[in-house]
Scaffold this motif. Structure first.
Motif, PDB file in Angstrom:
ATOM      1  N   PRO A   1      97.756  31.061  43.175  1.00 49.11           N
ATOM      2  CA  PRO A   1      97.953  32.504  43.361  1.00 49.11           C
ATOM      3  C   PRO A   1      99.025  33.000  42.389  1.00 49.11           C
ATOM      4  O   PRO A   1     100.083  32.382  42.256  1.00 49.11           O
ATOM      5  N   VAL A   2      98.724  34.109  41.697  1.00 52.03           N
ATOM      6  CA  VAL A   2      99.643  34.628  40.688  1.00 52.03           C
ATOM      7  C   VAL A   2      99.721  36.148  40.745  1.00 52.03           C
ATOM      8  O   VAL A   2      98.858  36.817  41.314  1.00 52.03           O
ATOM      9  N   LYS A   3     100.776  36.666  40.120  1.00 51.40           N
ATOM     10  CA  LYS A   3     100.920  38.099  39.881  1.00 51.40           C
ATOM     11  C   LYS A   3     101.131  38.251  38.385  1.00 51.40           C
ATOM     12  O   LYS A   3     102.017  37.611  37.809  1.00 51.40           O
ATOM     13  N   ILE A   4     100.300  39.090  37.751  1.00 51.38           N
ATOM     14  CA  ILE A   4     100.372  39.286  36.302  1.00 51.38           C
ATOM     15  C   ILE A   4     100.776  40.734  36.023  1.00 51.38           C
ATOM     16  O   ILE A   4     100.162  41.667  36.540  1.00 51.38           O
ATOM     17  N   SER A   5     101.802  40.908  35.210  1.00 53.08           N
ATOM     18  CA  SER A   5     102.203  42.236  34.742  1.00 53.08           C
ATOM     19  C   SER A   5     101.322  42.571  33.544  1.00 53.08           C
ATOM     20  O   SER A   5     101.184  41.754  32.622  1.00 53.08           O
ATOM     21  N   ILE A   6     100.712  43.754  33.569  1.00 58.62           N
ATOM     22  CA  ILE A   6      99.712  44.107  32.556  1.00 58.62           C
ATOM     23  C   ILE A   6      99.979  45.468  31.936  1.00 58.62           C
ATOM     24  O   ILE A   6     100.685  46.305  32.498  1.00 58.62           O
ATOM     25  N   ASN A   7      99.384  45.669  30.771  1.00 54.13           N
ATOM     26  CA  ASN A   7      99.275  46.968  30.124  1.00 54.13           C
ATOM     27  C   ASN A   7      97.798  47.217  29.870  1.00 54.13           C
ATOM     28  O   ASN A   7      97.070  46.302  29.457  1.00 54.13           O
ATOM     29  N   LEU A   8      97.341  48.436  30.131  1.00 48.02           N
ATOM     30  CA  LEU A   8      95.975  48.823  29.790  1.00 48.02           C
ATOM     31  C   LEU A   8      95.986  49.327  28.355  1.00 48.02           C
ATOM     32  O   LEU A   8      96.826  50.132  27.977  1.00 48.02           O
TER      33      LEU A   8
ATOM     34  N   GLY B   1      98.089  41.018  29.338  1.00 45.57           N
ATOM     35  CA  GLY B   1      99.166  40.488  30.152  1.00 45.57           C
ATOM     36  C   GLY B   1     100.410  40.256  29.330  1.00 45.57           C
ATOM     37  O   GLY B   1     100.325  39.884  28.166  1.00 45.57           O
ATOM     38  N   TRP B   2     101.565  40.475  29.946  1.00 45.74           N
ATOM     39  CA  TRP B   2     102.822  40.209  29.250  1.00 45.74           C
ATOM     40  C   TRP B   2     103.794  39.392  30.090  1.00 45.74           C
ATOM     41  O   TRP B   2     104.805  38.902  29.601  1.00 45.74           O
ATOM     42  N   ARG B   3     103.463  39.191  31.367  1.00 48.06           N
ATOM     43  CA  ARG B   3     104.258  38.311  32.225  1.00 48.06           C
ATOM     44  C   ARG B   3     103.350  37.798  33.326  1.00 48.06           C
ATOM     45  O   ARG B   3     102.454  38.492  33.785  1.00 48.06           O
ATOM     46  N   ILE B   4     103.582  36.549  33.760  1.00 50.63           N
ATOM     47  CA  ILE B   4     102.826  35.958  34.861  1.00 50.63           C
ATOM     48  C   ILE B   4     103.801  35.178  35.718  1.00 50.63           C
ATOM     49  O   ILE B   4     104.717  34.532  35.201  1.00 50.63           O
ATOM     50  N   GLU B   5     103.620  35.280  37.031  1.00 48.48           N
ATOM     51  CA  GLU B   5     104.480  34.514  37.937  1.00 48.48           C
ATOM     52  C   GLU B   5     103.668  33.994  39.108  1.00 48.48           C
ATOM     53  O   GLU B   5     102.699  34.613  39.537  1.00 48.48           O
ATOM     54  N   LYS B   6     104.079  32.819  39.584  1.00 48.26           N
ATOM     55  CA  LYS B   6     103.414  32.207  40.734  1.00 48.26           C
ATOM     56  C   LYS B   6     103.798  32.951  41.993  1.00 48.26           C
ATOM     57  O   LYS B   6     104.943  33.338  42.172  1.00 48.26           O
ATOM     58  N   LEU B   7     102.823  33.159  42.863  1.00 49.22           N
ATOM     59  CA  LEU B   7     103.089  33.742  44.176  1.00 49.22           C
ATOM     60  C   LEU B   7     103.205  32.621  45.189  1.00 49.22           C
ATOM     61  O   LEU B   7     102.408  31.683  45.168  1.00 49.22           O
ATOM     62  N   GLN B   8     104.167  32.726  46.076  1.00 49.62           N
ATOM     63  CA  GLN B   8     104.339  31.731  47.127  1.00 49.62           C
ATOM     64  C   GLN B   8     103.388  32.061  48.266  1.00 49.62           C
ATOM     65  O   GLN B   8     103.197  33.229  48.595  1.00 49.62           O
TER      66      GLN B   8
END
Length: 130
Positions: free
Chosen positions: A58-65, A85-92
């Motif tokens: 499970p992840v959360k990705i910061s994006i730009n359209l 995408g410009w950042r990705i982080e694991k979700l707990q």
């Protein structure tokens, strides 16, 4: 903007053109009533951000359209969109509220189980309401 879900696919880094433009794609499946498979592109130095991730996480990705205009040789104007995408982080995984020990749900009985469909083709089935 952000998109959250589970990683369905991580592609290899691909290089294009004489300048060595690099791109890597990841597909994230959202967790909602009608899950969506969202393709997100990571480019150039951001390709390495995907190295420590695996399918199923499970992840959360910061994006730009991004959108661009292109005029084809016949003079027709076309428009294209991409999600970068410009950042990705694991979700707990979410812990149960209240802390402490939680009793597990009762096991499903054989009557509650269904045999898996063997003749299902995703392209033949569309349950979207529109």
């Amino acid at each position: 903007m952000e998109v959250s879900g589970r990683i369905k696919m991580i592609d290899d880094t691909k290089t294009y053109g004489n300048n060595g433009f690099r791109k890597r794609e990841v597909v994230v499946t959202t967790d909602e009533q009608y899950p969506q498979h969202i393709l997100v592109e990571f480019t150039q130095d951001k390709c390495e951000l995907l190295n420590s991730y695996t399918v199923g996480e499970p992840v959360k990705i910061s994006i730009n359209l991004r959108g661009r205009e292109w005029v084809n040789p016949q003079g027709e104007t076309k428009y294209f969109n991409s999600i970068q995408g410009w950042r990705i982080e694991k979700l707990q995984p979410q812990a149960p509220a209240g802390g402490g020990y939680q009793t597990p749900p009762p096991a499903a009985s054989p009557q509650d189980s269904f045999e898996p469909a063997t003749n299902y083709k995703e392209e033949d089935h569309d349950d979207l309401p529109f």
